[in-house]
Design a protein around this motif. Structure first.
Motif, PDB file in Angstrom:
ATOM      1  N   GLU A 102      11.538  28.600  29.704  1.00 43.27           N
ATOM      2  CA  GLU A 102      10.746  29.086  28.576  1.00 43.27           C
ATOM      3  C   GLU A 102       9.646  28.096  28.242  1.00 43.27           C
ATOM      4  N   ARG A 103       8.454  28.651  27.952  1.00 42.50           N
ATOM      5  CA  ARG A 103       7.335  27.817  27.515  1.00 42.50           C
ATOM      6  C   ARG A 103       7.070  28.087  26.050  1.00 42.50           C
ATOM      7  N   ARG A 104       6.704  27.038  25.331  1.00 41.80           N
ATOM      8  CA  ARG A 104       6.448  27.207  23.891  1.00 41.80           C
ATOM      9  C   ARG A 104       5.251  26.369  23.474  1.00 41.80           C
ATOM     10  N   PHE A 105       4.514  26.873  22.500  1.00 42.30           N
ATOM     11  CA  PHE A 105       3.496  26.056  21.829  1.00 42.30           C
ATOM     12  C   PHE A 105       3.841  26.041  20.353  1.00 42.30           C
ATOM     13  N   LEU A 106       3.831  24.857  19.785  1.00 37.91           N
ATOM     14  CA  LEU A 106       4.242  24.703  18.397  1.00 37.91           C
ATOM     15  C   LEU A 106       3.189  23.868  17.678  1.00 37.91           C
ATOM     16  N   LEU A 107       2.882  24.264  16.467  1.00 37.41           N
ATOM     17  CA  LEU A 107       1.975  23.462  15.645  1.00 37.41           C
ATOM     18  C   LEU A 107       2.757  23.032  14.411  1.00 37.41           C
ATOM     19  N   VAL A 108       2.892  21.736  14.222  1.00 35.47           N
ATOM     20  CA  VAL A 108       3.661  21.209  13.087  1.00 35.47           C
ATOM     21  C   VAL A 108       2.687  20.624  12.069  1.00 35.47           C
ATOM     22  N   LEU A 109       2.783  21.089  10.838  1.00 35.74           N
ATOM     23  CA  LEU A 109       1.946  20.569   9.751  1.00 35.74           C
ATOM     24  C   LEU A 109       2.839  19.828   8.771  1.00 35.74           C
ATOM     25  N   GLU A 110       2.426  18.629   8.378  1.00 35.01           N
ATOM     26  CA  GLU A 110       3.251  17.834   7.467  1.00 35.01           C
ATOM     27  C   GLU A 110       2.395  17.157   6.409  1.00 35.01           C
ATOM     28  N   LEU A 111       2.896  17.130   5.207  1.00 39.69           N
ATOM     29  CA  LEU A 111       2.309  16.333   4.133  1.00 39.69           C
ATOM     30  C   LEU A 111       3.253  15.171   3.880  1.00 39.69           C
ATOM     31  N   LEU A 112       2.715  13.958   3.920  1.00 38.21           N
ATOM     32  CA  LEU A 112       3.565  12.771   3.824  1.00 38.21           C
ATOM     33  C   LEU A 112       3.090  11.868   2.696  1.00 38.21           C
ATOM     34  N   GLY A 113       4.035  11.269   2.013  1.00 41.13           N
ATOM     35  CA  GLY A 113       3.728  10.209   1.056  1.00 41.13           C
ATOM     36  C   GLY A 113       4.581   9.020   1.435  1.00 41.13           C
ATOM     37  N   GLN A 114       3.979   7.934   1.880  1.00 36.93           N
ATOM     38  CA  GLN A 114       4.754   6.798   2.390  1.00 36.93           C
ATOM     39  C   GLN A 114       3.906   5.541   2.424  1.00 36.93           C
ATOM     40  N   ARG A 115       4.563   4.423   2.759  1.00 34.39           N
ATOM     41  CA  ARG A 115       3.864   3.140   2.741  1.00 34.39           C
ATOM     42  C   ARG A 115       2.851   3.003   3.872  1.00 34.39           C
ATOM     43  N   SER A 116       3.222   3.514   5.020  1.00 38.85           N
ATOM     44  CA  SER A 116       2.473   3.172   6.229  1.00 38.85           C
ATOM     45  C   SER A 116       1.749   4.372   6.812  1.00 38.85           C
ATOM     46  N   LEU A 117       0.817   4.075   7.684  1.00 34.91           N
ATOM     47  CA  LEU A 117       0.159   5.122   8.457  1.00 34.91           C
ATOM     48  C   LEU A 117       1.095   5.610   9.569  1.00 34.91           C
ATOM     49  N   PHE A 118       2.196   4.905   9.751  1.00 38.49           N
ATOM     50  CA  PHE A 118       3.173   5.264  10.767  1.00 38.49           C
ATOM     51  C   PHE A 118       4.434   5.805  10.107  1.00 38.49           C
ATOM     52  N   SER A 119       5.194   6.565  10.864  1.00 38.14           N
ATOM     53  CA  SER A 119       6.462   7.062  10.357  1.00 38.14           C
ATOM     54  C   SER A 119       7.595   6.297  11.013  1.00 38.14           C
ATOM     55  N   ASN A 120       8.797   6.501  10.486  1.00 41.11           N
ATOM     56  CA  ASN A 120       9.929   5.766  11.052  1.00 41.11           C
ATOM     57  C   ASN A 120      10.861   6.708  11.818  1.00 41.11           C
ATOM     58  N   ALA A 121      11.955   6.143  12.305  1.00 45.90           N
ATOM     59  CA  ALA A 121      12.842   6.897  13.200  1.00 45.90           C
ATOM     60  C   ALA A 121      13.422   8.156  12.567  1.00 45.90           C
ATOM     61  N   ASP A 145       0.825  -1.190   0.000  1.00 42.04           N
ATOM     62  CA  ASP A 145       0.000   0.000   0.000  1.00 42.04           C
ATOM     63  C   ASP A 145       0.874   1.261   0.000  1.00 42.04           C
ATOM     64  N   TYR A 146       0.291   2.345  -0.506  1.00 42.54           N
ATOM     65  CA  TYR A 146       0.980   3.633  -0.493  1.00 42.54           C
ATOM     66  C   TYR A 146      -0.030   4.698  -0.100  1.00 42.54           C
ATOM     67  N   ARG A 147       0.374   5.587   0.783  1.00 41.20           N
ATOM     68  CA  ARG A 147      -0.587   6.528   1.342  1.00 41.20           C
ATOM     69  C   ARG A 147      -0.095   7.971   1.261  1.00 41.20           C
ATOM     70  N   GLY A 148      -1.049   8.859   1.036  1.00 36.35           N
ATOM     71  CA  GLY A 148      -0.797  10.284   1.159  1.00 36.35           C
ATOM     72  C   GLY A 148      -1.453  10.755   2.443  1.00 36.35           C
ATOM     73  N   LEU A 149      -0.672  11.353   3.319  1.00 38.06           N
ATOM     74  CA  LEU A 149      -1.163  11.668   4.664  1.00 38.06           C
ATOM     75  C   LEU A 149      -0.940  13.129   5.029  1.00 38.06           C
ATOM     76  N   LEU A 150      -1.832  13.622   5.872  1.00 38.38           N
ATOM     77  CA  LEU A 150      -1.634  14.920   6.514  1.00 38.38           C
ATOM     78  C   LEU A 150      -1.404  14.632   7.994  1.00 38.38           C
ATOM     79  N   ARG A 151      -0.304  15.149   8.521  1.00 37.51           N
ATOM     80  CA  ARG A 151      -0.058  14.967   9.954  1.00 37.51           C
ATOM     81  C   ARG A 151      -0.030  16.346  10.626  1.00 37.51           C
ATOM     82  N   ILE A 152      -0.851  16.491  11.633  1.00 35.97           N
ATOM     83  CA  ILE A 152      -0.916  17.738  12.397  1.00 35.97           C
ATOM     84  C   ILE A 152      -0.468  17.412  13.822  1.00 35.97           C
ATOM     85  N   THR A 153       0.575  18.075  14.274  1.00 35.87           N
ATOM     86  CA  THR A 153       1.097  17.769  15.610  1.00 35.87           C
ATOM     87  C   THR A 153       1.160  19.023  16.480  1.00 35.87           C
ATOM     88  N   PRO A 154       0.193  19.205  17.350  1.00 33.76           N
ATOM     89  CA  PRO A 154       0.352  20.258  18.367  1.00 33.76           C
ATOM     90  C   PRO A 154       1.406  19.796  19.389  1.00 33.76           C
TER      91      PRO A 154
END
Lengths: 108, 405
Positions: free
Chosen positions: B379-398, B357-366
């Motif tokens: 120091e305190r921080r809030f970060l929002l990370v937006l990612e567009l991924l094209g990969q085999r799995s619903l999971f990412s690797n190291a 399988d091959y997947r196109g994914l959107l990952r949003i990480t607060p």
């Protein structure tokens, strides 16, 4: 249905590396006089590793005819009286020989 | 040398595109899964942006496990996505760091379902058994010593009572062929887990950064210096699925980078005077420059990240996870909480065990972070990370855990 004391038995899937491999089938009672005329005894017997299927039957010769779902590889299916360790029937199977048409013979 | 990173990215993309074309035509070498590109475009609210491209070459070890090799290249910018494809060297350091690396991932493809709803009706199964038993009767008549032939000295009274495992090899093979033919084209052997899980992964990333700073010379005065330093990171990850829908991910990373000096100085030199409004009037001027004093300090960081999550039980088209992140190194310890949410935007699903399988994914990480410093204020921080991924799995690797090296 033969007469005799009812026995509580369990059908167990074991010696498999798969946690999901599931055996699904029916128990047929073998007519020893005419083995071609087996009769359905218990239906919907489903078992996987750690999840045996338990049922009540009477002494006789039986066959568990089943197919395999959700898993591949070698595995064993056995039948024993609940609370005992002695197998009434126990055989090795392998999905390399197909997923259907499996038969385990056992005698209660 | 600014063109070099861009050229490398183009080459990686071309290779990836070519590989995807092979996938779509269905070509597949024995032992190898279809080669697919793995791409990632990341932007976060701090302004950091990363683009990574890998060629995912996977080898099927057996029907359950697959080993993926992903040589990767990435570019990153610190001032937004728009700066990813431009390079500038006018600041304190080069603003377009280029990294090369890769990862090795052991995927668990899950087990394949025989799909009971598509199995043949009993009368067809009986016909296969009769054919297979007939074959064994022929074989055993000709060669009685053949394995399992003791069961076929005479025709069995009920062929359906004979397991394929108890037939002669030729009979069993015929049975398997007939069963496989009946299942063909019904798309029943779907992956029980719905997606490949990157069971173990290791990753490495290397790059160079060029710094400008003020360095003391022999006479004790400061002078401008430029130096290039290596930066690198190593990571390992483990993912497991508990039951069918609960995921557990553990990531550990070690990185070596440089941290610029916090001491800066400004110096001014006389410049050409500026003329006034009246003839002969002039004003003296100075041209001032800033510089950081001392070479950037070597900094080693270690990061641990644990995530527990839940996967869409229906079609695995989304999942979320949450868990702590601890980073230690230099003069601070950073405690954080990540809550990544994955949404599948597109998928190409394989049909057989050799298809992947091959997947196109959107990952949003607060991400919430609290930085405890040995010196200075926390120091305190809030970060929002937006990612567009094209990969085999619903999971990412190291490799994901070190991509912002």
């Amino acid at each position: 249905m033969p007469t005799g004391e009812k026995r509580r038995v369990e059908l167990v899937v074991h010696e498999t590396t798969s946690k999901t491999l599931t055996a699904i089938g029916e128990i047929y009672e073998v007519n020893t006089a005419d083995p071609s005329k087996s009769e359905l005894d218990v239906s919907d017997i489903k078992a996987r590793l750690g999840w045996p299927s338990r049922f009540v039957t009477t002494p006789g010769t039986y066959q568990y005819r089943f197919h395999v779902e959700k898993g591949t590889g070698k595995f064993r299916v056995g039948v024993r009286e609940i609370g005992t360790t002695k197998w009434l029937g126990n055989d090795e199977f392998d999905t390399a020989f197909g997923f259907s048409g499996k038969v385990l013979s056992f005698t209660v | 040398m600014v063109w070099l990173p861009r050229l490398a990215v183009v080459v990686v993309l071309c290779l990836a595109g070519r590989s995807l074309a092979q996938e779509s035509t269905g070509s597949n070498s024995p032992g190898f899964a279809p080669v697919v590109p793995s791409v990632q475009l990341t932007g976060d609210t701090s302004g950091k942006a990363t683009f990574r491209a890998s060629v995912d070459v996977a080898l099927n070890l057996n029907e359950r496990y697959m080993m993926s090799f992903l040589p990767s290249g990435q570019v990153q910018a610190t001032e937004g996505l728009a700066n990813l494809l431009t390079a500038d060297d006018d600041g304190v350091s080069t603003t377009l760091p280029f990294r090369v690396g890769g990862s090795v991932v052991l995927h668990d493809l899950g087990e394949f379902d025989s799909g009971t709803s598509n199995l043949a009706p009993p009368e067809l199964e009986r016909a296969w058994k009769v054919s297979a038993v007939d074959r064994c009767l022929q074989v055993c008549t000709a060669s009685p010593e053949t394995k399992n032939c003791d069961r076929f000295k005479a025709p069995p009274p009920d062929p359906t009572a004979v397991s394929p495992e108890h037939m002669c090899a030729e009979g069993a093979a015929l049975y398997v062929r007939l069963e496989a033919a009946s299942l063909e084209g019904k798309s029943v052997r779907r992956d029980v887990k719905l997606f490949p899980v990157p069971l173990f992964s290791i990753a490495g990333l290397w790059g160079q950064e060029r710094y400008k700073f003020l360095s003391p010379r022999e006479d004790g005065l400061l002078t401008e210096a430029k130096r290039t330093f290596d930066v690198w990171a190593l990571a390992a990850g483990y993912t497991t699925i508990v039951g069918r829908n609960v995921s557990i991910e553990a990531l550990a990373a070690l990185s070596a980078s440089r941290e610029e000096s916090e001491v800066s100085v400004e110096w001014c030199v006389p410049n050409v005077p500026v003329g006034g409004d009246t003839p002969g009037q002039s004003f003296p001027t100075t041209a001032c420059k800033n510089g950081l004093v001392g070479a950037p300090a070597f900094q080693r960081q270690a990061t641990l990240n644990l995530l527990v999550g839940f996967i869409d039980p229906a079609k695995a088209q989304w999942r979320f996870a949450a868990g702590p992140r601890v980073t230690t190194g230099g003069n601070q310890i950073t405690l954080g909480l990540d809550v990544p949410f994955y949404l599948q935007l597109a998928e190409v699903l394989g049909e057989g065990k050799d298809k992947v399988d091959y997947r196109g994914l959107l990952r949003i990480t607060p991400r919430v972070e609290y930085e405890l410093r040995k010196e200075g204020e926390d120091e305190r921080r809030f970060l929002l990370v937006l990612e567009l991924l094209g990969q085999r799995s619903l999971f990412s690797n190291a490799l994901d855990s070190i991509s912002n090296l």
